[in-house]
Scaffold this motif. Structure first.
Motif, PDB file in Angstrom:
ATOM      1  N   PHE A   1       0.970  -1.148  -0.090  1.00 37.37           N
ATOM      2  CA  PHE A   1      -0.137  -0.098  -0.047  1.00 37.37           C
ATOM      3  C   PHE A   1       0.980   1.355  -0.101  1.00 37.37           C
ATOM      4  O   PHE A   1       2.072   1.371   0.993  1.00 37.37           O
ATOM      5  CB  PHE A   1      -0.885   0.075   1.297  1.00 37.37           C
TER       6      PHE A   1
ATOM      7  N   LYS B   1       4.444   1.230   1.393  1.00 41.78           N
ATOM      8  CA  LYS B   1       4.367   0.220   2.494  1.00 41.78           C
ATOM      9  C   LYS B   1       4.408  -1.282   1.910  1.00 41.78           C
ATOM     10  O   LYS B   1       3.270  -1.572   1.531  1.00 41.78           O
ATOM     11  CB  LYS B   1       3.550   0.425   3.792  1.00 41.78           C
TER      12      LYS B   1
ATOM     13  N   VAL C   1       3.563  -4.788   2.552  1.00 42.07           N
ATOM     14  CA  VAL C   1       2.757  -5.744   3.348  1.00 42.07           C
ATOM     15  C   VAL C   1       3.228  -7.130   3.257  1.00 42.07           C
ATOM     16  O   VAL C   1       3.565  -7.858   4.369  1.00 42.07           O
ATOM     17  CB  VAL C   1       1.249  -5.187   3.469  1.00 42.07           C
TER      18      VAL C   1
ATOM     19  N   PRO D   1       1.764  -9.564  14.698  1.00 40.73           N
ATOM     20  CA  PRO D   1       1.643  -8.101  15.418  1.00 40.73           C
ATOM     21  C   PRO D   1       0.458  -7.252  14.565  1.00 40.73           C
ATOM     22  O   PRO D   1       0.473  -7.281  13.316  1.00 40.73           O
ATOM     23  CB  PRO D   1       2.831  -7.478  15.714  1.00 40.73           C
ATOM     24  N   SER D   2       0.003  -6.091  15.102  1.00 40.31           N
ATOM     25  CA  SER D   2      -0.949  -5.207  14.415  1.00 40.31           C
ATOM     26  C   SER D   2      -0.083  -4.645  13.366  1.00 40.31           C
ATOM     27  O   SER D   2       1.039  -4.240  13.309  1.00 40.31           O
ATOM     28  CB  SER D   2      -1.132  -4.327  15.588  1.00 40.31           C
ATOM     29  N   GLY D   3      -0.513  -4.707  12.113  1.00 41.01           N
ATOM     30  CA  GLY D   3       0.009  -4.159  11.004  1.00 41.01           C
ATOM     31  C   GLY D   3       0.744  -5.080  10.196  1.00 41.01           C
ATOM     32  O   GLY D   3       1.336  -4.740   9.217  1.00 41.01           O
ATOM     33  N   SER D   4       0.795  -6.443  10.418  1.00 42.60           N
ATOM     34  CA  SER D   4       1.673  -7.284   9.872  1.00 42.60           C
ATOM     35  C   SER D   4       1.140  -7.875   8.694  1.00 42.60           C
ATOM     36  O   SER D   4       1.795  -8.502   7.762  1.00 42.60           O
ATOM     37  CB  SER D   4       2.277  -8.574  10.938  1.00 42.60           C
ATOM     38  N   GLY D   5      -0.086  -7.351   8.383  1.00 42.75           N
ATOM     39  CA  GLY D   5      -0.860  -7.959   7.109  1.00 42.75           C
ATOM     40  C   GLY D   5      -1.841  -8.962   7.506  1.00 42.75           C
ATOM     41  O   GLY D   5      -2.477  -9.494   6.286  1.00 42.75           O
ATOM     42  N   LYS D   6      -2.411  -9.445   8.633  1.00 40.35           N
ATOM     43  CA  LYS D   6      -3.136 -10.316   8.876  1.00 40.35           C
ATOM     44  C   LYS D   6      -4.718 -10.248   7.841  1.00 40.35           C
ATOM     45  O   LYS D   6      -5.068 -10.963   7.246  1.00 40.35           O
ATOM     46  CB  LYS D   6      -3.605 -10.570  10.285  1.00 40.35           C
ATOM     47  N   SER D   7      -5.161  -8.957   8.030  1.00 43.67           N
ATOM     48  CA  SER D   7      -6.258  -8.630   7.304  1.00 43.67           C
ATOM     49  C   SER D   7      -6.027  -8.764   5.939  1.00 43.67           C
ATOM     50  O   SER D   7      -7.102  -9.322   5.298  1.00 43.67           O
ATOM     51  CB  SER D   7      -6.862  -7.230   7.669  1.00 43.67           C
ATOM     52  N   THR D   8      -5.041  -8.058   5.286  1.00 42.32           N
ATOM     53  CA  THR D   8      -4.789  -7.985   3.808  1.00 42.32           C
ATOM     54  C   THR D   8      -4.555  -9.510   3.624  1.00 42.32           C
ATOM     55  O   THR D   8      -5.429  -9.519   2.301  1.00 42.32           O
ATOM     56  CB  THR D   8      -3.256  -7.147   3.705  1.00 42.32           C
TER      57      THR D   8
HETATM   58  P1  ADP Z   1      -3.313  -6.565  10.599  1.00 45.85           P
HETATM   59  O1  ADP Z   1      -4.608  -7.033  10.169  1.00 45.85           O
HETATM   60  O2  ADP Z   1      -2.245  -7.515  10.719  1.00 45.85           O
HETATM   61  O3  ADP Z   1      -3.190  -5.496  11.659  1.00 45.85           O
HETATM   62  P2  ADP Z   1      -3.328  -4.956   7.894  1.00 45.85           P
HETATM   63  O4  ADP Z   1      -3.451  -6.122   6.892  1.00 45.85           O
HETATM   64  O5  ADP Z   1      -4.656  -4.558   8.194  1.00 45.85           O
HETATM   65  O6  ADP Z   1      -2.578  -5.574   9.184  1.00 45.85           O
HETATM   66  O7  ADP Z   1      -2.527  -3.892   7.510  1.00 45.85           O
HETATM   67  C1  ADP Z   1      -1.013  -4.077   7.177  1.00 45.85           C
HETATM   68  C2  ADP Z   1      -0.458  -2.848   6.802  1.00 45.85           C
HETATM   69  O8  ADP Z   1      -1.030  -2.408   5.551  1.00 45.85           O
HETATM   70  C3  ADP Z   1      -0.676  -1.628   7.975  1.00 45.85           C
HETATM   71  O9  ADP Z   1       0.348  -0.819   7.807  1.00 45.85           O
HETATM   72  C4  ADP Z   1      -1.991  -0.932   7.214  1.00 45.85           C
HETATM   73  O10 ADP Z   1      -1.804   0.417   7.688  1.00 45.85           O
HETATM   74  C5  ADP Z   1      -1.591  -0.990   5.783  1.00 45.85           C
HETATM   75  N1  ADP Z   1      -2.983  -1.105   4.880  1.00 45.85           N
HETATM   76  C6  ADP Z   1      -4.015  -2.100   4.889  1.00 45.85           C
HETATM   77  N2  ADP Z   1      -4.852  -1.896   4.259  1.00 45.85           N
HETATM   78  C7  ADP Z   1      -4.647  -0.472   3.603  1.00 45.85           C
HETATM   79  C8  ADP Z   1      -5.239   0.287   2.641  1.00 45.85           C
HETATM   80  N3  ADP Z   1      -6.415  -0.037   2.405  1.00 45.85           N
HETATM   81  N4  ADP Z   1      -4.868   1.369   2.425  1.00 45.85           N
HETATM   82  C9  ADP Z   1      -3.513   1.822   2.837  1.00 45.85           C
HETATM   83  N5  ADP Z   1      -3.000   1.183   3.764  1.00 45.85           N
HETATM   84  C10 ADP Z   1      -3.516  -0.219   4.186  1.00 45.85           C
END
Ligand code: ADP
Ligand code: MG
Length: 220
Positions: free
Chosen positions: A13, A16, A18, A37-44
Motif C-alpha cells: 500500500f 509500505k 505488506v 503483530p498489528s499491521g503485519s498484514g493479517k487482514s490483508t
Molecule cells: P493487520 O490486520 O495485521 O493489523 P493489515 O493487513 O490491516 O494488518 O495492514 C497491514 C499494513 O497495511 C498496515 O500498515 C496498514 O496500515 C496497511 N494497510 C492495510 N490496508 C490498507 C489500505 N487499504 N490502504 C493503505 N494502507 C493499508
C-alpha cells in the motif's frame, strides 16, 4: 484437490510493503490461525483469500482454480459460493431482522423464496437462534448476533469461512463459544476456517498457524 494455494503473493500500500512473496497451502478442513503483530498484514492476507483485495503479484488458487483466469461474473460466483466472510465486529444491518440479515447471501444469489426460507430456518436451528429470527440485532440477546453473523457466513455452505479478529470484542466466554461453533463446522463438514487474529486463545483450535511475524518493511 481444493483448498487454497497462495503462490508468491506480494502486496503493498503506497510505500509500505505488506506481503513479500508469501506462499502457503491451506488444505480442505484446516483451521488456520493467521497471527502476527498489528499491521503485519493479517487482514490483508485474509482479504486476498476472500477476493476483497487483489495482490500486486502472485497467484491465488481457490478450489483448484486460478483466480487470475476468471473474469466478472464467474469470479463473483466462485467467491460467493466458495467463501463466507465473518466481518470484524460481527456487523449486522440493524434495519433488518436476524432472518433477513442471515439470508442476504441467498438474496444476492437469487435463491428462490422457498429455498431461502428453508435455508434460513435450517441454519438458524443449527446455530441455536431460531427463536430470535424476527428480532432486530439491537433486540437480540447477547451472543445471538454473533451467531447470526456466523449463520450468514455459512448460508450458502461455503468451503471456506474467513473471520477477521472474531474474538476481539467478546468476553472470553463468548469468544470460546464462537470458536467452538467454528470448530464444530470445520470438523463435521470439512469446512476450512481461516481466522486472522493475534489472540492466543485461538491457537489451541488451529491445525495450521501462519505467523506473519514482523516481516514488513518500508520500501524505498
Ligand atoms: P493487520 O490486520 O495485521 O493489523 P493489515 O493487513 O490491516 O494488518 O495492514 C497491514 C499494513 O497495511 C498496515 O500498515 C496498514 O496500515 C496497511 N494497510 C492495510 N490496508 C490498507 C489500505 N487499504 N490502504 C493503505 N494502507 C493499508
Ligand atoms: Mg487486521
Amino acid at each position: 484437490m481444493a483448498g487454497v494455494k497462495l503462490i508468491n503473493i506480494s502486496k503493498s500500500f503506497k510505500n509500505k510493503q505488506v506481503l513479500t512473496s508469501f506462499s502457503t497451502l491451506i488444505k480442505d478442513g484446516d483451521f488456520v490461525m493467521i497471527t502476527g503483530p498489528s499491521g503485519s498484514g493479517k487482514s490483508t492476507l485474509l482479504n486476498i483469500i476472500g477476493g476483497i483485495e487483489t495482490p500486486d503479484s502472485g497467484e491465488v488458487i481457490l478450489g483448484g482454480k486460478n483466480i487470475r483466469g476468471l473474469k466478472g461474473k464467474e469470479r463473483t460466483e466462485l467467491y460467493r459460493k466458495y467463501v463466507g466472510f465473518i466481518f470484524q465486529g460481527f456487523y449486522l444491518d440493524n434495519k433488518l431482522t436476524l432472518a433477513e440479515n442471515i439470508s442476504l447471501p441467498g438474496i444476492f444469489s437469487n435463491m428462490p423464496q422457498k429455498a431461502l426460507n428453508e435455508r434460513t430456518k435450517t441454519i438458524a436451528k443449527i446455530l441455536g437462534i431460531s427463536d430470535s429470527l424476527n428480532k432486530h440485532p439491537s433486540e437480540a440477546a447477547g451472543g445471538q448476533s454473533e451467531r447470526a453473523c456466523i449463520a450468514r457466513a455459512l448460508f450458502l455452505s461455503p468451503r471456506i469461512i474467513l473471520a477477521d479478529e472474531p474474538t476481539s470484542n467478546l468476553d472470553p466466554e463468548s469468544a470460546e463459544k464462537v470458536l467452538k461453533i467454528l470448530q464444530v463446522f470445520q470438523e463435521k463438514t470439512d469446512t476450512t476456517v481461516v481466522v486472522a487474529s493475534h489472540d492466543e486463545m485461538i491457537r489451541p483450535f488451529a491445525t495450521k498457524i501462519i505467523n506473519l511475524g514482523d516481516t514488513t518493511y518500508e520500501a524505498y
